[in-house]
Design a protein around this motif. Sequence first.
Motif, mmCIF file in Angstrom:
data_model
loop_
_atom_site.group_PDB
_atom_site.id
_atom_site.type_symbol
_atom_site.label_atom_id
_atom_site.label_comp_id
_atom_site.label_asym_id
_atom_site.label_seq_id
_atom_site.Cartn_x
_atom_site.Cartn_y
_atom_site.Cartn_z
ATOM 1 N N TYR A 1 29.617 -19.183 28.641
ATOM 2 C CA TYR A 1 30.114 -17.381 28.562
ATOM 3 C C TYR A 1 30.487 -16.867 27.209
ATOM 4 C CZ TYR A 1 29.358 -17.993 33.574
ATOM 5 O OH TYR A 1 29.068 -18.635 34.848
ATOM 6 N N PHE A 2 31.368 -17.692 26.910
ATOM 7 C CA PHE A 2 32.112 -17.474 25.089
ATOM 8 C C PHE A 2 31.328 -17.273 24.013
ATOM 9 C CE2 PHE A 2 34.427 -18.752 20.837
ATOM 10 C CZ PHE A 2 35.272 -17.784 20.981
ATOM 11 N N LYS A 3 29.927 -18.364 24.065
ATOM 12 C CA LYS A 3 29.063 -18.183 23.328
ATOM 13 C C LYS A 3 28.095 -16.812 23.777
ATOM 14 C CE LYS A 3 28.344 -23.391 21.933
ATOM 15 N NZ LYS A 3 27.571 -23.843 22.116
ATOM 16 N N GLY A 4 27.436 -16.916 25.137
ATOM 17 C CA GLY A 4 27.395 -15.391 25.080
ATOM 18 C C GLY A 4 27.583 -14.247 24.324
ATOM 19 N N LEU A 5 29.051 -14.192 25.172
ATOM 20 C CA LEU A 5 29.843 -12.848 24.920
ATOM 21 C C LEU A 5 29.779 -13.225 23.304
ATOM 22 C CD1 LEU A 5 31.912 -10.520 25.372
ATOM 23 C CD2 LEU A 5 34.099 -11.939 25.187
ATOM 24 N N PHE A 6 29.268 -13.964 22.229
ATOM 25 C CA PHE A 6 29.677 -13.571 20.795
ATOM 26 C C PHE A 6 28.436 -13.269 20.401
ATOM 27 C CE2 PHE A 6 28.917 -15.458 16.519
ATOM 28 C CZ PHE A 6 29.891 -15.503 16.570
ATOM 29 N N VAL A 7 27.185 -13.701 20.941
ATOM 30 C CA VAL A 7 25.472 -13.428 21.382
ATOM 31 C C VAL A 7 25.919 -11.861 21.072
ATOM 32 C CG1 VAL A 7 23.760 -13.462 21.374
ATOM 33 C CG2 VAL A 7 24.721 -15.363 21.246
ATOM 34 N N LEU A 8 26.302 -10.984 22.336
ATOM 35 C CA LEU A 8 26.200 -10.043 22.527
ATOM 36 C C LEU A 8 27.124 -9.057 21.907
ATOM 37 C CD1 LEU A 8 25.258 -7.727 24.892
ATOM 38 C CD2 LEU A 8 27.369 -7.820 26.168
ATOM 39 N N LEU A 9 28.026 -9.627 21.095
ATOM 40 C CA LEU A 9 29.559 -9.167 20.020
ATOM 41 C C LEU A 9 28.448 -8.535 18.492
ATOM 42 C CD1 LEU A 9 32.492 -9.528 21.143
ATOM 43 C CD2 LEU A 9 31.377 -7.660 21.734
ATOM 44 N N LEU A 10 27.645 -10.260 18.308
ATOM 45 C CA LEU A 10 27.076 -9.969 17.226
ATOM 46 C C LEU A 10 25.960 -8.401 17.142
ATOM 47 C CD1 LEU A 10 26.122 -13.183 16.310
ATOM 48 C CD2 LEU A 10 27.194 -12.175 15.591
ATOM 49 N N PHE A 11 25.614 -7.984 17.999
ATOM 50 C CA PHE A 11 25.100 -6.489 18.344
ATOM 51 C C PHE A 11 25.453 -5.218 18.724
ATOM 52 C CE2 PHE A 11 23.451 -3.644 21.989
ATOM 53 C CZ PHE A 11 22.583 -2.520 20.863
#
Length: 523
Positions: free
Chosen positions: A314-324
Amino acid sequence: MPETKSFYKSEKFYFILFVLLSAVGILIDIPYCHDGVIKYDSTYQYFLTLHPWNEIWRLLPEDYSPPLYALLLKLVCVIFGHTLKVMRFTNSIVIVGLVFLSMFPIRKAFGAKTGIVAAAGFICTSVNSFLFNEIRPTYLAYFFLTANAVYAYLAFFEGKRSYYVLHGLFTLLCMYTHNIAMLGALAIYILVLLFSVIKKDKKRFLSFFISGCICAVLYLPWLTVVLKQFGNVTDHYWKEDFFPIYKIKEYCITSILYFNSPKLLSAVIENSFSLLFKLLILFFILKNINIKGIKKLSDIKSSPLFSDEKRASYFKGLFVLLLFLFPLLLFEITLRTVYPFVAIRYYLLFTGPAIIFLSIVFTKIEKRIVPILCIAALIANTAVIRIDARASIQTAGFPELVDRIEEENPDGNICFLHSHEFSLGIMSYFFPNATHYVYDGTWTVLNDLSVFPNEPVNIGELDNIKKYTDHFYTFSPLYVEDEATDLAEYFADSPDYVCGKRKRYEYPLTIIIEEVEVKKDAE
């Protein structure tokens, strides 16, 4: 059989797939190279590229873009020829670059299924249809910012020196290609530094901080120029009203899937996509919760949904979402605090990480049919938008306008009076040997009009046109609200001129064109 399975997991297989998908992506966008209509921004870049190197360097500060794209495009044209088709085909490098990201770094970071779905997304996204036929740095900056986000993720979570170098390299490419991409790259740096603080990782923080400082130093040679450009913005750049939040969401989604087809179909597609996405998220959550094992609220923490492995995911998924979201947020803050130089196409720059995030979500669902349905929807999307784009061009009537003006002036003595840079650029492309007049009220971003062939003649006061010609055409963009630019009304109300029948054209811009003659006793 084992050898066959190992082949499909080998780097050789993914290299072959990369070549095939790149070829498919280029082939479906090649028709845009033959588009018979050109927009103003592309005409500016086209004329700039025709100039010799020293003139390009002189004119670049009068534009509002960094120099890299103009110099690369000139280099390509020196080798392959200064034609519109060559300039448009240069955009193929973006398709190749995005497929490369999907097949290699994205695949290695998130798995083969995610890489393949992301590649399909980049090939079929509506961004290509909006920008492939444009000759401006926006499309190239879209690729650079996407690559910047990918390598920021890899550098943060894998920590290899090569990933830090590549992230820094693509940061520099963003900075020297497009000012909005530079904002996006800055936002990504802020994000990785913030997450480094959250993770209490000093080594990671210092690595990104030093990388950012190096990029800032290497940008110094262009800094004085960009400060001058920003100084000209408030006097010579268009401004728009702020988009409400729901509109920003719409533009970002629209750039991935096309919703400008017939209204009923649009509503069905958009609502279905939104509902499908929510259902998939809900399904994904429920599938990871052991409902039977939950008897009280505290049991939720022990469910598979909150295992250490899942939390890391989830931490990695949040990171990718915030890259957007983070670059988009910084862009919005800049618009509301510095200057509202907003244009819908700028939002397209931020959609690369969104495509990656959606690819991750859809491929995390352990049903083979889900990625297949995603790819099918993307293929249908790219077919619909291309059919619609061709229909728009065919019904616009703009090529017929060009033919009609040439037929009405067999001696080649054609004159245009422009109230706006849009018509100036477009008609200078179709009629490079005509005489183009501007006046004190002509609206233009550029301070220097020598970029155009046969530099336009400034007549000063509008009524001075009588001193230059007795027959000319006027253009009035309908979306320009300033009444002073409505030339059709001005000449229709004046007793010194005879106006012909007005004609409306919708593409590449909505304009009213009118033929005007000066009365003999008024000359």
